[in-house]
Write an enzyme that holds these catalytic residues in place. Structure first.
Site, PDB file in Angstrom:
ATOM      1  N   HIS A 278      22.261 -43.667   0.908  1.00 39.64           N
ATOM      2  CA  HIS A 278      21.628 -42.764  -0.050  1.00 39.64           C
ATOM      3  C   HIS A 278      22.665 -42.213  -1.014  1.00 39.64           C
ATOM      4  O   HIS A 278      23.797 -41.890  -0.641  1.00 39.64           O
ATOM      5  CB  HIS A 278      20.821 -41.672   0.647  1.00 39.64           C
ATOM      6  CG  HIS A 278      21.569 -40.561   1.297  1.00 39.64           C
ATOM      7  ND1 HIS A 278      21.961 -39.421   0.624  1.00 39.64           N
ATOM      8  CD2 HIS A 278      21.966 -40.382   2.589  1.00 39.64           C
ATOM      9  CE1 HIS A 278      22.552 -38.592   1.466  1.00 39.64           C
ATOM     10  NE2 HIS A 278      22.580 -39.145   2.668  1.00 39.64           N
ATOM     11  N   ASP A 290      28.543 -36.711   2.389  1.00 39.66           N
ATOM     12  CA  ASP A 290      27.110 -36.936   2.585  1.00 39.66           C
ATOM     13  C   ASP A 290      26.398 -36.983   1.247  1.00 39.66           C
ATOM     14  O   ASP A 290      25.925 -35.964   0.758  1.00 39.66           O
ATOM     15  CB  ASP A 290      26.545 -35.801   3.453  1.00 39.66           C
ATOM     16  CG  ASP A 290      25.088 -35.985   3.795  1.00 39.66           C
ATOM     17  OD1 ASP A 290      24.574 -37.109   3.636  1.00 39.66           O
ATOM     18  OD2 ASP A 290      24.454 -35.004   4.211  1.00 39.66           O
ATOM     19  N   GLU A 324      16.826 -39.015  -0.479  1.00 38.63           N
ATOM     20  CA  GLU A 324      16.936 -39.090   0.975  1.00 38.63           C
ATOM     21  C   GLU A 324      16.975 -37.700   1.578  1.00 38.63           C
ATOM     22  O   GLU A 324      16.402 -37.457   2.645  1.00 38.63           O
ATOM     23  CB  GLU A 324      18.199 -39.875   1.355  1.00 38.63           C
ATOM     24  CG  GLU A 324      18.292 -40.246   2.828  1.00 38.63           C
ATOM     25  CD  GLU A 324      19.087 -39.245   3.650  1.00 38.63           C
ATOM     26  OE1 GLU A 324      19.254 -39.475   4.861  1.00 38.63           O
ATOM     27  OE2 GLU A 324      19.533 -38.216   3.073  1.00 38.63           O
ATOM     28  N   GLU A 325      17.638 -36.789   0.869  1.00 38.80           N
ATOM     29  CA  GLU A 325      17.764 -35.431   1.370  1.00 38.80           C
ATOM     30  C   GLU A 325      16.445 -34.662   1.323  1.00 38.80           C
ATOM     31  O   GLU A 325      16.357 -33.552   1.815  1.00 38.80           O
ATOM     32  CB  GLU A 325      18.832 -34.671   0.569  1.00 38.80           C
ATOM     33  CG  GLU A 325      20.239 -35.262   0.660  1.00 38.80           C
ATOM     34  CD  GLU A 325      20.901 -35.070   2.008  1.00 38.80           C
ATOM     35  OE1 GLU A 325      20.241 -34.521   2.910  1.00 38.80           O
ATOM     36  OE2 GLU A 325      22.066 -35.464   2.159  1.00 38.80           O
ATOM     37  N   ASP A 353      25.597 -43.811   6.299  1.00 39.61           N
ATOM     38  CA  ASP A 353      25.301 -42.433   5.904  1.00 39.61           C
ATOM     39  C   ASP A 353      26.333 -41.516   6.560  1.00 39.61           C
ATOM     40  O   ASP A 353      26.269 -41.250   7.751  1.00 39.61           O
ATOM     41  CB  ASP A 353      23.886 -42.083   6.377  1.00 39.61           C
ATOM     42  CG  ASP A 353      23.390 -40.746   5.838  1.00 39.61           C
ATOM     43  OD1 ASP A 353      24.188 -40.019   5.228  1.00 39.61           O
ATOM     44  OD2 ASP A 353      22.206 -40.438   6.032  1.00 39.61           O
ATOM     45  N   HIS A 456      26.511 -30.297   4.169  1.00 35.08           N
ATOM     46  CA  HIS A 456      25.478 -29.662   3.341  1.00 35.08           C
ATOM     47  C   HIS A 456      25.946 -28.352   2.705  1.00 35.08           C
ATOM     48  O   HIS A 456      25.144 -27.436   2.501  1.00 35.08           O
ATOM     49  CB  HIS A 456      24.198 -29.439   4.145  1.00 35.08           C
ATOM     50  CG  HIS A 456      23.352 -30.665   4.242  1.00 35.08           C
ATOM     51  ND1 HIS A 456      22.037 -30.646   4.598  1.00 35.08           N
ATOM     52  CD2 HIS A 456      23.649 -31.968   4.023  1.00 35.08           C
ATOM     53  CE1 HIS A 456      21.552 -31.874   4.591  1.00 35.08           C
ATOM     54  NE2 HIS A 456      22.521 -32.692   4.249  1.00 35.08           N
TER      55      HIS A 456
END
Length: 524
Positions: A278, A290, A324-325, A353, A456
């Site tokens: 992603h 990420d 994707e998130e 990922d 994140h």
């Protein structure tokens, strides 16, 4: 994955299949030596090359408010960068546009009891915003809607807010207090809004396992603020006469557009290997691990396929998924867009990922479910995924590198593929899970600290990286991509269950590192 890591603990996105049909069989030529066969591509795929792409993603984020989230200019610029690099390498790039529900908190939500007592509740502990909540700052009386207190003996007994008739007698301008149960949170909120509610509180249902604070999603943008609470707090609110509360949520909640990108090699179009990652970050950071790490690695692999003039037996389709998130929307959209015949031509999916976590473990997806069984028995994962796991595990053995298994539960972009019975596999170096002492003894790093402390967050920058992990995992990704590109891949009828992969690469010392969990609770 959803916009906050804390929603993940309440996800129900485990994708399982009961595959009793074809299985992937990877046939190697006689006397084939995978290590010699892949030496050139592994040498060509360099850490420097991968890091150059990550640096470009960082520069894009810097120029676009610190984010590369789908639906933002930072994502659009990331997609342009990937397309430009692929085009320069000699690929024809396909863009697949789609719409999705975008959600971004702009400030910390607030929840207060105004009367009969003054109480301020803690965000992330006592309550949480519902994803796709509307924005608003409302103070109003609270009115319960068809509550079942005490709760029924089994889950989903409550139908609170599930029907328009539940709001007979509801006073417009009040805040609707509803209970988790048999219908989607989004339906409850929509019914409340239609009845004139100015805000929504949904509390957990109350049975064992359904008492904690809800971190849920409405599934689509709402027009009024919505929060989730625990059963205990919800029950307390329901039993408080003369209750007035204040709810404030400041968020962007709307439909936006984004794209998936794909580029494919030559080779047999009836035998396709999809290699994916992603491209998007969360709204709150640049996402250089990420998932700038996986995106950069497969871009480097794609470039080197062209530079080395590799003519694969099977067609390799490199893919960069958007949104994707936001719960695997891009990969789900792609898979759902394929005909049955097109799905049947995809022999395998590789997914990368997060492969540069600073406090890493070399995790391999547990394709045969031997270390992390999923509900329903040994055939829940597509047969043949164990073959892909074996390719990765054998490679790490050849390099004298330990590896460990991570749950194969569908919670990244391979999920929509395995839901269609397509064998899959991939690599992961850990997210917010905490490294154990046993893992630190094998892999180094720091026990008691997250595999990626910046997961994140805004600090997931170019500096948030292990060069060692990224280099090793990129080589393993290149190895598996080339082997699946060159091998005879067949889908034969399943006769016997796949045999578990032996842990020949050292003990599987960990529990999987909390692989990105992108399923969100929308139905209950």
């Amino acid at each position: 994955m959803d916009t906050t890591a804390r929603r993940r603990a309440f996800a129900v996105g485990v994708i399982t299949t009961a595959l009793v049909g074809p299985t992937l069989v990877v046939t190697s030529p006689a006397h084939a030596d995978p290590i010699s066969e892949t030496r050139a591509i592994r040498k060509a795929v360099t850490l420097t090359g991968v890091r150059e792409h990550q640096q470009a993603f960082q520069q894009i984020a810097n120029a676009n408010g610190g984010t590369r989230a789908s639906g933002t200019p930072g994502y659009d610029a990331s997609a342009d960068y990937v397309e430009d690099k692929l085009t320069a390498a000699g690929y024809t790039v396909t863009r697949q546009p789609f719409d999705f529900a975008y959600y971004q908190l702009l400030a910390t939500p607030e929840f207060q009891q105004i009367s009969p007592s003054a109480v301020t509740y803690a965000e992330g502990i006592d309550f949480a915003d519902m994803a796709y909540s509307g924005s608003g700052n409302v103070t109003a009386a609270v009115q319960g809607v068809d509550l079942l207190l005490p709760p029924g003996p089994t889950a989903n007994t409550s139908t609170s807010g599930c029907e328009a008739g539940d709001f007979a007698g509801f006073i417009p301008g009040n805040i609707a207090l509803m209970q988790r149960g048999s219908c989607a949170f989004g339906l409850k909120a929509a019914n409340a809004e239609a009845a004139g509610a100015v805000g929504v509180i949904i509390f957990n249902e109350g049975q064992p396992g359904r008492t904690d604070t809800l971190f849920g999603t409405l599934g689509a943008p709402a027009g009024i603020p919505a929060i989730g609470t625990s059963f205990a707090l919800g029950q307390e609110l329901a039993n408080t006469p003369g209750l007035t509360v204040r709810i404030e949520v400041e968020a962007i909640s709307e439909i936006r557009s984004t794209v998936n990108l794909s580029a494919q090699t030559s080779g047999d179009a009836n035998n396709v290997v999809v290699v994916g990652a992603h491209l998007d970050s969360v709204a709150g950071g640049p996402g250089i691990n990420d998932n700038g790490s996986g995106s950069a690695a497969i871009l480097e692999i794609a470039e080197q396929f062209k530079r080395l003039n590799i003519s694969p037996r099977n067609q390799v389709r490199f893919m960069w998924f958007g949104a994707e998130e936001n719960n695997l929307i891009g990969s789900s959209f792609y898979v759902s867009s394929l005909s049955e015949a097109e799905l049947g031509r995809i022999r395998a999916n590789l997914n990368f990922d997060m492969i540069g976590s600073p406090n890493f473990v070399r995790f391999v997806y547990d394709g045969d479910n031997s270390a992390f069984p999923v509900s329903g028995g040994a055939t829940d994962g597509p047969q043949g995924s164990g073959e892909i796991e074996r390719i990765f595990r054998d490679y790490f053995v050849s390099q004298n590198l330990p590896s460990s298994e991570t749950p194969f539960n569908g919670r990244s972009d391979y999920g929509p593929f395995i839901a269609q019975g397509i064998p899959a596999g991939g690599l992961f170096t850990g997210a917010e899970g905490v490294k154990t002492a046993a893992e630190a003894a094998v892999y180094g790093g720091t026990a008691g600290v997250a595999y990626d402390p910046c997961y994140h967050q805004a600090c997931d920058t170019f500096a948030n990286n292990s060069n060692t992990a990224l280099d090793q995992m990129s080589d393993a990704a290149a190895q598996a991509t080339l082997l699946l590109a060159k091998r005879n891949l067949t889908r034969k009828p399943l006769v016997d269950p796949a045999q578990p992969v032996s842990a020949t690469a050292g003990a599987s010392v960990g529990g999987g590192g909390l692989h990105p969990d992108h399923g969100e609770e929308v139905a209950r």
